[in-house]
Design a protein around this motif. Structure first.
Motif, PDB file in Angstrom:
ATOM      1  N   THR A   1     -76.540 -15.932 -69.951  1.00 58.44           N
ATOM      2  CA  THR A   1     -77.892 -15.643 -70.391  1.00 58.44           C
ATOM      3  C   THR A   1     -78.499 -16.833 -71.126  1.00 58.44           C
ATOM      4  O   THR A   1     -79.691 -17.134 -70.967  1.00 58.44           O
ATOM      5  CB  THR A   1     -77.902 -14.394 -71.300  1.00 58.44           C
ATOM      6  N   SER A   2     -77.687 -17.539 -71.913  1.00 62.96           N
ATOM      7  CA  SER A   2     -78.253 -18.668 -72.654  1.00 62.96           C
ATOM      8  C   SER A   2     -78.729 -19.752 -71.689  1.00 62.96           C
ATOM      9  O   SER A   2     -79.729 -20.428 -71.955  1.00 62.96           O
ATOM     10  CB  SER A   2     -77.250 -19.230 -73.663  1.00 62.96           C
TER      11      SER A   2
ATOM     12  N   ASP B   1     -72.735 -15.555 -74.876  1.00 66.27           N
ATOM     13  CA  ASP B   1     -73.198 -15.153 -73.551  1.00 66.27           C
ATOM     14  C   ASP B   1     -73.764 -16.393 -72.865  1.00 66.27           C
ATOM     15  O   ASP B   1     -74.966 -16.650 -72.908  1.00 66.27           O
ATOM     16  CB  ASP B   1     -74.253 -14.045 -73.691  1.00 66.27           C
TER      17      ASP B   1
ATOM     18  N   SER C   1     -81.235 -10.561 -76.053  1.00 66.46           N
ATOM     19  CA  SER C   1     -81.245 -11.780 -75.242  1.00 66.46           C
ATOM     20  C   SER C   1     -82.157 -11.615 -74.027  1.00 66.46           C
ATOM     21  O   SER C   1     -82.706 -12.588 -73.525  1.00 66.46           O
ATOM     22  CB  SER C   1     -79.823 -12.130 -74.808  1.00 66.46           C
TER      23      SER C   1
ATOM     24  N   ARG D   1     -73.549  -8.435 -78.066  1.00 63.98           N
ATOM     25  CA  ARG D   1     -74.800  -8.692 -77.351  1.00 63.98           C
ATOM     26  C   ARG D   1     -75.826  -7.594 -77.587  1.00 63.98           C
ATOM     27  O   ARG D   1     -76.976  -7.753 -77.242  1.00 63.98           O
ATOM     28  CB  ARG D   1     -74.534  -8.777 -75.846  1.00 63.98           C
TER      29      ARG D   1
ATOM     30  N   THR E   1     -81.668 -20.232 -77.668  1.00 63.46           N
ATOM     31  CA  THR E   1     -80.575 -20.584 -76.755  1.00 63.46           C
ATOM     32  C   THR E   1     -79.244 -20.610 -77.502  1.00 63.46           C
ATOM     33  O   THR E   1     -78.249 -20.025 -77.070  1.00 63.46           O
ATOM     34  CB  THR E   1     -80.822 -21.958 -76.117  1.00 63.46           C
TER      35      THR E   1
ATOM     36  N   VAL F   1     -78.125 -17.080 -78.532  1.00 58.74           N
ATOM     37  CA  VAL F   1     -77.551 -16.295 -77.423  1.00 58.74           C
ATOM     38  C   VAL F   1     -76.177 -16.837 -77.049  1.00 58.74           C
ATOM     39  O   VAL F   1     -75.232 -16.077 -76.820  1.00 58.74           O
ATOM     40  CB  VAL F   1     -78.495 -16.312 -76.197  1.00 58.74           C
ATOM     41  N   ALA F   2     -76.058 -18.165 -77.031  1.00 58.65           N
ATOM     42  CA  ALA F   2     -74.781 -18.770 -76.662  1.00 58.65           C
ATOM     43  C   ALA F   2     -73.696 -18.387 -77.659  1.00 58.65           C
ATOM     44  O   ALA F   2     -72.516 -18.310 -77.325  1.00 58.65           O
ATOM     45  CB  ALA F   2     -74.906 -20.282 -76.583  1.00 58.65           C
TER      46      ALA F   2
ATOM     47  N   VAL G   1     -82.042 -18.507 -70.480  1.00 64.85           N
ATOM     48  CA  VAL G   1     -83.053 -18.632 -71.529  1.00 64.85           C
ATOM     49  C   VAL G   1     -83.512 -20.077 -71.625  1.00 64.85           C
ATOM     50  O   VAL G   1     -84.709 -20.372 -71.618  1.00 64.85           O
ATOM     51  CB  VAL G   1     -82.461 -18.142 -72.880  1.00 64.85           C
ATOM     52  N   ALA G   2     -82.526 -20.982 -71.703  1.00 69.18           N
ATOM     53  CA  ALA G   2     -82.870 -22.394 -71.830  1.00 69.18           C
ATOM     54  C   ALA G   2     -83.655 -22.860 -70.604  1.00 69.18           C
ATOM     55  O   ALA G   2     -84.655 -23.574 -70.727  1.00 69.18           O
ATOM     56  CB  ALA G   2     -81.611 -23.227 -71.998  1.00 69.18           C
TER      57      ALA G   2
ATOM     58  N   LYS H   1     -85.376 -14.098 -72.929  1.00 63.96           N
ATOM     59  CA  LYS H   1     -85.672 -14.689 -71.619  1.00 63.96           C
ATOM     60  C   LYS H   1     -87.179 -14.686 -71.351  1.00 63.96           C
ATOM     61  O   LYS H   1     -87.684 -15.560 -70.650  1.00 63.96           O
ATOM     62  CB  LYS H   1     -84.982 -13.879 -70.510  1.00 63.96           C
TER      63      LYS H   1
ATOM     64  N   GLN I   1     -73.277 -15.533 -79.013  1.00 65.97           N
ATOM     65  CA  GLN I   1     -72.904 -14.107 -78.966  1.00 65.97           C
ATOM     66  C   GLN I   1     -71.479 -13.833 -78.501  1.00 65.97           C
ATOM     67  O   GLN I   1     -70.876 -12.887 -79.015  1.00 65.97           O
ATOM     68  CB  GLN I   1     -73.910 -13.350 -78.085  1.00 65.97           C
TER      69      GLN I   1
END
Lengths: 624, 381
Positions: B175-176, B172, B126, B114, B164, B167-168, B179-180, B130, B170
């Motif tokens: 967080t994804s 994570d 990440s 990350r 998204t 990040v997913a 973000v989404a 955001k 990673q």
């Protein structure tokens, strides 16, 4: 750009945005409502549940194991004690990766393969959340190294506990038995509450028999602890009740003399006080060190012990079953007098063999040519005349032999206060019918007359029977336990032979004294330097049956097939204080091999003479 | 929207400067929001002191992070939304490049990559995503008439999907989702058609099974299963949830008192000063404390929504709305997961949990919101 220009309608967009924002506000409010509901539910409705759970988390009811009772000999010498020992334990439930943790520990302190192997075996038989020992008897240095690294080894702890220790090791192995870690099977039987803090339980011997007495009663403490189980504060404490300290009848000096007199030969020595039934010494040789069993013996060491051809783990005193051979003759002699089959003056002819009417088979005397033409009871015992007893047994018959033998404890468990006793065998018509489904043959009675054939006794049974002879009729269950916490314990009297006349008792005793003092006594070698009167009987038990006309040739036989040497004795003859039975496997000569061992034991007990001079004398004799 | 449209609203071209401007106006700050945020931050430090077992060092460190974050917020507030809008495309490209960099040269911890290490300074791209994602989607949508037609909707989905997924990967998940969500809020506020929303939800429901089987990592599946049945693995994954629920429940209405929570002080509660800090608050201050905290969050969210709704331009409106709604998602996911409503996904409680990175990115968001507010006031005057 396409000509169809789309114009932004700010007003419309703003209106739409506000509508969407209101949807969002409703959505957000709904979700906040969900959160409020969730927390209210947890904190108001389920409050009691979680409050209890939090207290249970915080407050641990910890069992306080009781201290196991100590074991002393009659003189207050310590035979079993508890010594502090530091053990490395792992709680599987708190360890993420066992392999990583074991590897990390191996970098800090030395770990044997057998440590890990046994740990993994114990791991399979554990209670949940129980700390499983990995290494025992940690040194100060190892404890310090582990303490420094403890922060990176969650679930790994150094546990201080009292561990059973037997200072005299192999000397008392068979007598005391030992404790070991509680097994899964035992877990099903024991009281889970009383054993909640206990790791060890008596496995065999006195430790097992008096487990309830020695264990004590568990205590507890309410303690506040953190998630790692570390105790921060004791809120309430209820002390455990320690196990009872017990004193045995055993005299460790006598025990030691008996043990060293056996000199590693296979056999057993049992000495009983005929007045109380107290066991003065009980030795089975060869022996082993029980301390290695306390924390679990390694499979290599165990294989060495269990694979030993001399069977050190086998408790010969209680479990070895041998033909009593000629040592049974004083009892049969008394039976003859009691049933009126013979009188002390009845004489039989001994031409060196005996045969039943209408049967050609000859039952041979051990002495080629026999003991003479006029043998009475006293001579028959003194010289161990077989033919006399063939005749006597024939006249008595198996039923009377059986009934009389039972009164001396033959063929029955003695009722000693320890585990794994065998009963021996006093055959009867009924027994033969049940086991072999056949009739009893007169020839079988003849063999019983010299303590052979089907007859089997344990060394303990022999000592008990000798004790009945010594006390002239009192059959007591032998007792190891003398006192608990200073309170004496009485041995139960199982039976008393009251219908035998004093004259008959005296005649038998005189015949046993003649074994020592008679000119032809089979143990006359022992009379030298005697400071008390000794009554005894020798015995030589056949291991292999010798065909009727064959001659026994010791030299030609493999050691394992040589005769067993037996010896029983009590002293002082007129007022006995000790009755002894000795069995030496393949020792061949009752009088000269087993006899000196018995004398050494009696010397040690009656005179406090632990020099075992009888053994030295017998060695000198054989050197001559 | 055209550029001339925007220029008209800029203060220096408007010409009517107020005679006297208050300090907050000169600093371009919303005093109400600032007050609420400071109150929240103070509450956070207060709870943290207890959660860290009375460690002044921990409180001081977090206090320093907060000071830095508030300064950053005020700096960000100085930017006009138009400036932010202009940087959006470049910012988005940089953000995606950084996320790609994490894939290849990132620093890992606990099985996930990350972090990006830039000359000793560790940085989580990440967090940038955001912020950059709603800015980019708002930039993309606000330049055309709203509600977006299907082409713009599809374009927005691509913009949302790229970071998204990165990040997913990673991985994570927490967080994804954030973000989404930030991107979707922009789309929703822009007037995304209901038909699309409903069919999207339907498609997600259909995709749930293949997601479960092929996309989710083992540990993610385990977390979801743990949430459904924490008793199944009491000392393993279920431990956290059982202990945090016990902490919350045993607090009752009144709580056990500050510094007196047994679950947290006796180490039963894991992560008590980071993601699970709400359990400390709930245990020590009870439901009363939880409701007060929710009230504080509610007021901040209401104020944020109000600011966003006042914005004259669709870019500010969309971005402001998304920022405050994302803030709410933080609160909801965190409080939901600690109380066992949602799987444990590693979302901090905004401004209360210990930690600097999310604090800074949250307050940057509030800085943007304050910038929007300041512009709005100028327009009014």
């Amino acid at each position: 750009m396409p000509r169809r220009q789309q114009l932004k309608n700010t007003q419309r967009e703003r209106r739409q945005y506000k509508r969407r924002m209101i949807y969002c506000l409703l959505f957000v409010s709904a979700l906040i409502g969900v959160i409020v509901y969730r927390y209210s539910h947890l904190q108001l409705i389920d409050y009691d549940i979680y409050k209890t759970q939090s207290d249970r988390n915080r407050i641990q009811l910890l069992p306080l194991p009781p201290k196991r009772g100590l074991i002393f000999d009659r003189n207050g010498e310590l035979l079993a004690e508890n010594i502090p020992s530091y053990t490395l334990t792992l709680t599987r439930e708190r360890i993420k990766s066992l392999d990583d943790t074991l590897a990390a520990i191996a970098e800090i302190i030395a770990l044997d393969e057998s440590d890990v192997e046994q740990f993994e075996r114990r791991l399979r038989h554990r209670r949940p959340y129980q700390g499983i020992p990995l290494k025992f008897r940690l040194t100060e240095e190892e404890i310090a190294k582990l303490a420094v690294n403890s922060y990176r080894l969650p679930g790994v702890e150094v546990d201080a506990q009292l561990v059973r220790h037997y200072p005299k090791g192999e000397l008392f192995a068979h007598l005391l038995g030992y404790v070991g870690r509680i097994s899964e099977k035992e877990l099903e039987v024991i009281d889970p509450v009383n054993y909640s803090g206990t790791d060890f339980i008596g496995k065999i011997g006195i430790e097992k028999y008096y487990e309830d007495l020695l264990h004590g009663i568990v205590g507890y403490q309410n303690a506040e602890s953190n998630a790692h189980g570390r105790i921060l504060r004791v809120l309430e404490q209820h002390d455990p009740l320690p196990g009872g300290d017990i004193q045995l009848h055993v005299d460790s000096q006598v025990q030691e003399v008996a043990f060293s007199a056996m000199a590693g030969r296979r056999g057993a020595v049992v000495a009983i006080d005929p007045r109380s039934g107290g066991v003065i010494a009980m030795v089975s040789t060869p022996s082993y060190d029980t301390n290695q069993f306390v924390n679990g013996i390694s499979s290599k060491d165990y294989q060495a012990l269990s694979g030993d051809r001399n069977l050190p783990l086998f408790n010969r005193a209680l479990q070895g079953q041998y033909p009593p051979a000629s040592t049974v003759k004083p009892i049969w002699g008394l039976a003859g007098l009691y049933y009126g089959v013979v009188s002390p003056n009845t004489r039989f002819v001994d031409p060196g063999w005996f045969s039943l009417p209408n049967d050609e088979r000859r039952y041979r005397d051990w002495k080629v040519g026999g003991h003479g033409y006029s043998i009475n009871l006293e001579q028959a015992v003194e010289q161990s005349c077989d033919v006399y007893y063939y005749e006597l047994a024939y006249r008595l018959g198996i039923d009377r032999l059986h009934d009389f033998g039972v009164r001396f404890g033959l063929g029955n468990a003695t009722g000693i206060d320890t585990t794994n006793e065998r009963r021996g065998l006093m055959p009867s018509r009924e027994w033969k019918e049940n086991v072999y489904g056949g009739h009893w043959y007169p020839g079988e009675t003849i063999n019983i007359g010299i303590g052979q054939g089907f007859m089997l006794t344990t060394p303990l049974q022999l000592a008990v029977a000798t004790s009945v002879l010594a006390s002239q009729g009192e059959l007591r269950a032998p007792r190891l336990l003398a006192a608990v916490d200073g309170q004496p314990v009485q041995a139960p009297l199982l039976g008393k032979i009251e219908d035998v006349s004093q004259a008959d008792w005296n005649a038998v005793r005189a015949s046993m004294e003649a074994v020592i003092y008679g000119q032809r006594g089979t143990a006359r070698g022992l009379q030298r330097g005697l400071e008390y009167t000794l009554a005894a009987k020798t015995g030589t038990a056949q291991v292999v049956s010798i065909a009727a006309d064959e001659k026994y040739d010791a030299e030609a036989l493999a050691i394992a097939k040589r005769d067993h040497a037996l010896f029983i004795a009590f002293a002082p003859a007129e007022k006995p204080e000790i009755a002894v039975a000795v069995v030496i496997e393949n020792g061949e000569h009752g009088g000269s091999v087993a006899g000196p061992v018995a004398r050494a034991v009696i010397d040690a007990y009656l005179l406090g003479d632990t020099s075992a001079k009888a053994l030295k004398m017998s060695r000198e004799d054989s050197d001559e | 929207m055209s550029n001339t449209d925007f220029v008209r609203q800029l203060p220096n071209s408007h010409g009517t400067m107020p005679r006297e401007r208050s300090l907050s106006q000169r600093l371009r700050i919303d005093p109400v929001l600032l007050f609420l945020l400071l109150l929240l931050a103070g509450t956070g430090l207060f709870v943290l002191y207890s959660a860290s077992d009375g460690s002044q060092a921990a409180v001081m460190r977090q206090g320093r992070y907060m000071s830095v974050a508030f300064v950053v917020m005020i700096i960000v507030a100085q930017f006009h939304p138009e400036q932010i809008r202009r940087w959006a495309p470049a910012g988005f490209v940089i953000c995606v490049l950084m996320l790609l960099a994490v894939e290849f040269v990132g620093v890992g911890a606990k099985g996930a990559q990350r972090w990006l290490s830039l000359g000793g300074f560790r940085f989580q791209p990440s967090e940038l995503a955001k912020l950059m994602l709603p800015i980019t989607v708002a930039w993309y949508l606000s330049s055309h008439p709203l509600p977006p037609n299907w082409r713009f909707t599809a374009g927005s989905l691509v913009i949302i999907g790229l970071p998204t997924v990165l990040v997913a990967m990673q991985p994570d998940l927490g967080t994804s989702i954030l973000v989404a969500a930030a991107g979707f809020f922009v789309l929703f506020l822009a007037g995304l058609s209901w038909w699309f929303i409903l069919s999207g939800i339907g498609a997600l429901a259909l995709a749930a099974w293949p997601m479960w089987t092929f996309v989710l990592h083992d540990y993610q599946r385990r977390r979801i299963l743990t949430m459904l049945d924490p008793e199944g693995d009491k000392l393993g994954a279920g431990w956290n949830i059982i202990q945090s629920k016990t902490a919350i429940g045993s607090g009752g209405f009144e709580g056990k008192g500050w510094m007196l929570g047994t679950q947290s002080h006796l180490d039963f509660l894991p992560e008590s000063h980071t993601d699970f800090i709400i359990a400390v608050l709930a245990e020590e201050f009870g439901l009363r404390g939880v409701l007060l905290l929710l009230l504080l969050y509610g007021l901040i969210i209401l104020r944020g929504m109000w600011i966003a709704a006042q914005a004259k331009h669709s870019f500010g409106r969309l971005l402001g709305g998304s920022i405050i709604l994302t803030f709410f998602v933080y609160v909801f996911v965190n409080m939901g997961m600690v109380s066992g409503l949602l799987p444990v996904v590693g979302v901090p409680l905004p401004l209360v949990s210990q930690g600097g990175t999310s604090l800074v990115s949250l307050l940057i968001g509030f800085g943007i919101l304050m910038g929007i507010f300041a512009d709005e006031r100028l327009v009014h005057q």
